[in-house]
Design a protein around this motif. Sequence first.
Motif, short mmCIF file in Angstrom:
data_model
loop_
_atom_site.label_atom_id
_atom_site.label_comp_id
_atom_site.label_asym_id
_atom_site.label_seq_id
_atom_site.Cartn_x
_atom_site.Cartn_y
_atom_site.Cartn_z
N SER A 1 0.52 3.82 -9.54
CA SER A 1 -0.67 3.84 -8.68
C SER A 1 -1.64 2.71 -9.06
O SER A 1 -1.80 2.36 -10.23
CB SER A 1 -1.39 5.19 -8.78
N ILE A 2 -2.26 2.16 -8.02
CA ILE A 2 -3.30 1.14 -8.18
C ILE A 2 -4.57 1.69 -7.54
O ILE A 2 -4.57 2.06 -6.36
CB ILE A 2 -2.89 -0.18 -7.50
N GLY A 3 -5.63 1.79 -8.31
CA GLY A 3 -6.84 2.47 -7.88
C GLY A 3 -7.71 1.69 -6.90
O GLY A 3 -7.50 0.50 -6.65
N SER B 1 -0.68 3.38 -14.67
CA SER B 1 -1.67 3.37 -13.59
C SER B 1 -2.75 2.33 -13.88
O SER B 1 -3.06 2.03 -15.04
CB SER B 1 -2.31 4.75 -13.41
N ILE B 2 -3.30 1.79 -12.81
CA ILE B 2 -4.40 0.82 -12.91
C ILE B 2 -5.62 1.44 -12.25
O ILE B 2 -5.58 1.83 -11.08
CB ILE B 2 -4.02 -0.51 -12.23
N GLY B 3 -6.69 1.57 -13.01
CA GLY B 3 -7.86 2.32 -12.57
C GLY B 3 -8.70 1.61 -11.53
O GLY B 3 -8.52 0.43 -11.22
N GLU B 4 -9.67 2.35 -11.00
CA GLU B 4 -10.60 1.81 -10.00
C GLU B 4 -11.40 0.65 -10.58
O GLU B 4 -11.87 0.71 -11.73
CB GLU B 4 -11.54 2.91 -9.53
N ASN B 5 -11.53 -0.41 -9.79
CA ASN B 5 -12.33 -1.58 -10.18
C ASN B 5 -11.83 -2.29 -11.44
O ASN B 5 -12.57 -3.06 -12.05
CB ASN B 5 -13.81 -1.20 -10.38
N ALA B 6 -10.59 -2.02 -11.84
CA ALA B 6 -10.10 -2.51 -13.13
C ALA B 6 -10.20 -4.03 -13.27
O ALA B 6 -10.54 -4.54 -14.34
CB ALA B 6 -8.66 -2.06 -13.34
N SER C 1 -8.22 -2.14 -2.44
CA SER C 1 -7.73 -2.60 -3.73
C SER C 1 -7.53 -4.11 -3.80
O SER C 1 -7.61 -4.71 -4.87
CB SER C 1 -6.44 -1.88 -4.12
N PHE C 2 -7.28 -4.74 -2.63
CA PHE C 2 -7.13 -6.21 -2.59
C PHE C 2 -8.09 -6.84 -1.57
O PHE C 2 -7.85 -7.94 -1.10
CB PHE C 2 -5.67 -6.57 -2.28
N TYR C 3 -9.16 -6.16 -1.30
CA TYR C 3 -10.15 -6.66 -0.35
C TYR C 3 -10.74 -7.99 -0.83
O TYR C 3 -11.12 -8.14 -1.98
CB TYR C 3 -11.27 -5.62 -0.19
#
Length: 290
Positions: free
Chosen positions: A241-243, A218-223, A269-271
């Motif tokens: 999952s991608i946070g 998993s890749i955390g929020e704001n990573a 996530s890609f904004y």
Amino acid sequence: MRVKKGMLMLGIGFGIGIMQLPVHASESQAENPVEISDLEIVETTLAASAESDFTWNGTIITGYTGTSTTVVIPSKATEIADGAFRGTNITSLSFEGNDLLTIGRDAFCNCTSLTSVTFPTGLKSIGYESFYRCSTLQQVVIPENVQTIGARAFYGCSNLNNVEIKSSILNDTGWDIFKDCSSLKTVTISGKLSTIPNQMFQGANYITSITIPETVTSIGENAFRECTSLKSIVIPSNVTSIGKDAFYKCTSMTSITFPTKLTSIGYESFYGCSTLQQVVIPENVQTIGA
């Protein structure tokens, strides 16, 4: 001149030890070569700085009063307190033994002459802004047992060009750890992380490439938020999952490859990935955030 029978000890200094060369100098042996078995190596190690060079609260170092710029933390220490070395002119930092567990907030903040740090393997926590603007620091190796790295820990280390993360249990990281590290282009993750923690590389605005280990799921929020120089990335095959905001405003990213096991792509996530050219959503994705 006649030489009496006896043994002459020739001391040769090499910095890391003393070679003691016994020479059997008698009339009958004067021309004989010295056998390898006659050599004795006496090893020495870099001694810890004197405990009197520090101020203490039990086993916690609270300040530095020494004059040497080369500091070796004594094995007695288990923690370096907040601000203990802030603004000092030390150039080298290492540790005797592996008992130190915690480096506190601002501990080495603005140590602008610090070029070298060797962390002990027992270290568990690196505090908020602990090495903030150590502008001549060149290399950092995060040891195997580190669990937390505070926000802006290495912010503004403008000569930092080599970072290796050996920890497999790192699970808590703050924001902007590597922000404004203008010489840092890539990071090696050699530890077997299961997740890229929240905010781990947020603001690492000069990094151009990172290889995520296959052990990551998993890749955390704001990573990787605002990694504005990151051009491409391959998400490992086991990531599901991608946070939220994981790659928010990675404005140089042109390509990304998703794994087939991916099931969730988080909010924004890609904004703002304004140069991203193509995205293929795998068949197993169930949710995509706004």
